[in-house]
Design an enzyme around this catalytic site. Structure first.
Site, mmCIF file in Angstrom:
data_model
loop_
_atom_site.group_PDB
_atom_site.id
_atom_site.type_symbol
_atom_site.label_atom_id
_atom_site.label_comp_id
_atom_site.label_asym_id
_atom_site.label_seq_id
_atom_site.Cartn_x
_atom_site.Cartn_y
_atom_site.Cartn_z
ATOM 1 N N ARG A 91 -67.651 0.067 52.658
ATOM 2 C CA ARG A 91 -68.775 0.740 51.979
ATOM 3 C C ARG A 91 -69.941 0.766 52.950
ATOM 4 O O ARG A 91 -70.305 -0.255 53.537
ATOM 5 C CB ARG A 91 -69.159 0.013 50.694
ATOM 6 C CG ARG A 91 -70.428 0.566 50.084
ATOM 7 C CD ARG A 91 -70.689 0.060 48.692
ATOM 8 N NE ARG A 91 -69.773 0.653 47.723
ATOM 9 C CZ ARG A 91 -69.866 0.470 46.416
ATOM 10 N NH1 ARG A 91 -70.826 -0.300 45.919
ATOM 11 N NH2 ARG A 91 -69.007 1.040 45.589
ATOM 12 N N ARG A 151 -68.255 -4.335 41.176
ATOM 13 C CA ARG A 151 -66.914 -3.936 40.726
ATOM 14 C C ARG A 151 -65.976 -3.546 41.865
ATOM 15 O O ARG A 151 -64.825 -3.967 41.908
ATOM 16 C CB ARG A 151 -67.005 -2.741 39.744
ATOM 17 C CG ARG A 151 -67.258 -3.140 38.324
ATOM 18 C CD ARG A 151 -68.060 -2.064 37.620
ATOM 19 N NE ARG A 151 -69.384 -2.022 38.208
ATOM 20 C CZ ARG A 151 -70.416 -2.754 37.782
ATOM 21 N NH1 ARG A 151 -70.271 -3.509 36.750
ATOM 22 N NH2 ARG A 151 -71.580 -2.709 38.394
ATOM 23 N N THR A 152 -66.469 -2.704 42.780
ATOM 24 C CA THR A 152 -65.553 -2.197 43.810
ATOM 25 C C THR A 152 -65.067 -3.344 44.687
ATOM 26 O O THR A 152 -63.869 -3.506 44.926
ATOM 27 C CB THR A 152 -66.240 -1.100 44.655
ATOM 28 O OG1 THR A 152 -66.764 -0.117 43.759
ATOM 29 C CG2 THR A 152 -65.267 -0.441 45.615
ATOM 30 N N HIS A 199 -66.528 8.632 46.785
ATOM 31 C CA HIS A 199 -66.057 7.320 46.334
ATOM 32 C C HIS A 199 -64.661 7.545 45.741
ATOM 33 O O HIS A 199 -64.467 7.505 44.525
ATOM 34 C CB HIS A 199 -67.034 6.786 45.281
ATOM 35 C CG HIS A 199 -66.915 5.324 44.973
ATOM 36 N ND1 HIS A 199 -65.819 4.558 45.333
ATOM 37 C CD2 HIS A 199 -67.762 4.485 44.317
ATOM 38 C CE1 HIS A 199 -66.001 3.319 44.904
ATOM 39 N NE2 HIS A 199 -67.169 3.250 44.287
ATOM 40 N N LYS A 244 -77.179 -9.228 64.384
ATOM 41 C CA LYS A 244 -77.570 -9.472 65.782
ATOM 42 C C LYS A 244 -77.670 -8.160 66.542
ATOM 43 O O LYS A 244 -77.909 -8.155 67.748
ATOM 44 C CB LYS A 244 -76.528 -10.362 66.471
ATOM 45 C CG LYS A 244 -76.330 -11.719 65.840
ATOM 46 C CD LYS A 244 -75.278 -12.489 66.645
ATOM 47 C CE LYS A 244 -74.817 -13.736 65.918
ATOM 48 N NZ LYS A 244 -73.628 -14.303 66.574
HETATM 49 C C1 NCD Z 1 -70.994 3.339 41.848
HETATM 50 C C2 NCD Z 1 -71.254 3.467 43.336
HETATM 51 O O1 NCD Z 1 -71.366 2.462 44.036
HETATM 52 O O2 NCD Z 1 -71.320 4.600 43.766
HETATM 53 N N1 NCD Z 1 -70.635 2.053 41.466
HETATM 54 C C3 NCD Z 1 -69.320 1.705 41.515
HETATM 55 O O3 NCD Z 1 -68.716 1.671 42.574
HETATM 56 N N2 NCD Z 1 -68.709 1.446 40.350
HETATM 57 C C4 NCD Z 1 -72.046 3.927 41.010
HETATM 58 C C5 NCD Z 1 -73.467 3.510 41.218
HETATM 59 O O4 NCD Z 1 -73.786 2.651 42.038
HETATM 60 O O5 NCD Z 1 -74.298 4.061 40.499
#
Ligand code: NCD
Length: 321
Positions: A121, A70-71, A149, A100
């Site tokens: 991320r 999703r993100t 997040h 590498k």
């Molecule tokens: C979450 C995350 O990555 O922290 N997912 C997201 O971004 N919607 C929640 C999760 O991974 O449980």
């Protein structure tokens, strides 16, 4: 903002305080910033056509050292819908020079040369701040390990604004992995900044309790909370269900014992208020049975949709001036 001609958009953006800045933690979101982003979110959701070229010639790198559906997809979709383009390093950094042995610092410094913003991320807490200190272009934290997040918290509060009567006192139950769940950490912090008319119930196994530094912050806001391992269904107005974060465990047996502690089924719905809502950042791995999806209280797929518009609003705020 209802009349979305370009002059109105220009005027509206005079209130923007985020241009050129990083998005590292929800602690930087003041109420005026949230209001600005929410107005923009609503406008984009109604009709985004007036905004469709505003990020022309801008490039976003999506640099994901951890899995994402999703993100990453919503950021990429958001950037494309605003006329910008994307360098997607989301299929695993092992296809990049990270495999590498290239350092995090060099990777960021390199991508800075090609991009106007990096959405990052990474599995380590504090990694987004480290990246922001290395580079001059904006860094957007898309999850730093068990830390924060912030863009998920944004779409979560926007969903709450839309789905719940926020003039009443609200009891919000956070359920599952409160220790490692970064979405919980960010959302709790953001809610504390936005409202005093709330109460938290933290429902988790003993070993997955909320970090004590966040509990200290909540007390600093004079907001009431309790901690329990028993999920009561009849009181909360909002259930924020989370997955046990398998990837943060060193002991697989412990994970296996804890997974499946809380499961929302059709039977659970009977005891919940009709006005309650059930949220989840997703992915779910069994915490909410699919039979719940059709219930009007299940809002998690509406959260997913809101993620697109929340990220469009955020990218415009950071890149459009
Ligand atoms: C979450 C995350 O990555 O922290 N997912 C997201 O971004 N919607 C929640 C999760 O991974 O449980």
């Amino acid at each position: 903002m209802t009349d979305k001609n370009q002059e109105d958009i220009k005027q509206f953006f005079k209130q923007n305080r985020m241009f050129g800045g990083d998005v590292i933690s929800v602690s930087q979101f003041e109420s005026l910033t949230i209001k600005f982003l929410y107005d923009l979110f609503i406008s984009l959701k109604n009709d985004s056509s007036e905004y469709s070229k505003l990020l022309k010639n801008k490039v976003m790198t999506a640099l994901f050292y951890e899995p994402s559906t999703r993100t990453s997809a919503s950021f990429i979709s958001a950037m494309s819908r605003l006329g910008g383009s994307v360098i997607p390093i989301t299929q695993g950094v092992h296809y990049s020079s990270v495999s590498k042995g290239e350092s995090f610092e060099d990777t960021i410094k390199t991508l800075e040369c090609y991009s106007d913003v990096i959405v990052l991320r990474h599995p380590e807490i504090g990694s987004a701040k480290i990246a922001a200190d290395i580079t001059t272009i904006p860094i957007v934290n898309a999850g730093d390990g068990a830390g924060e997040h912030p863009t998920q918290a944004l779409l979560d509060v926007f969903t709450i604004f839309e789905e719940v009567d926020c003039t009443k006192e609200l009891t919000i139950a956070f359920v599952g992995d409160l220790r490692f769940g970064r979405t919980v950490h960010s959302l709790v912090r953001l809610l504390c900044k936005l409202s005093t008319n709330i109460k938290f119930t933290f429902v988790s196994p003993e070993v997955l309790r909320m970090p004590t530094n966040i509990l200290d912050e909540i007390r600093g806001y004079n907001i009431k909370y309790d901690e329990t391992s028993v999920l009561n269904l009849d009181i909360p107005d909002i259930f924020y269900i989370t997955r046990i974060q398998k990837e943060r465990f060193t002991d697989e047996d412990q994970y296996n014992k804890l997974k499946g502690t809380y499961i929302i089924t059709r039977n659970s719905l009977v005891d919940m208020k009709q006005s309650a809502i059930i949220m989840h950042p997703l992915p779910r791995v069994g915490e909410i049975h699919p039979e719940v999806d059709e219930d009007h209280r299940a809002v998690y797929f509406r959260q997913v949709k809101n993620g697109l518009y929340a990220r469009m609003a955020l990218l415009l705020a950071v890149l459009h001036g």
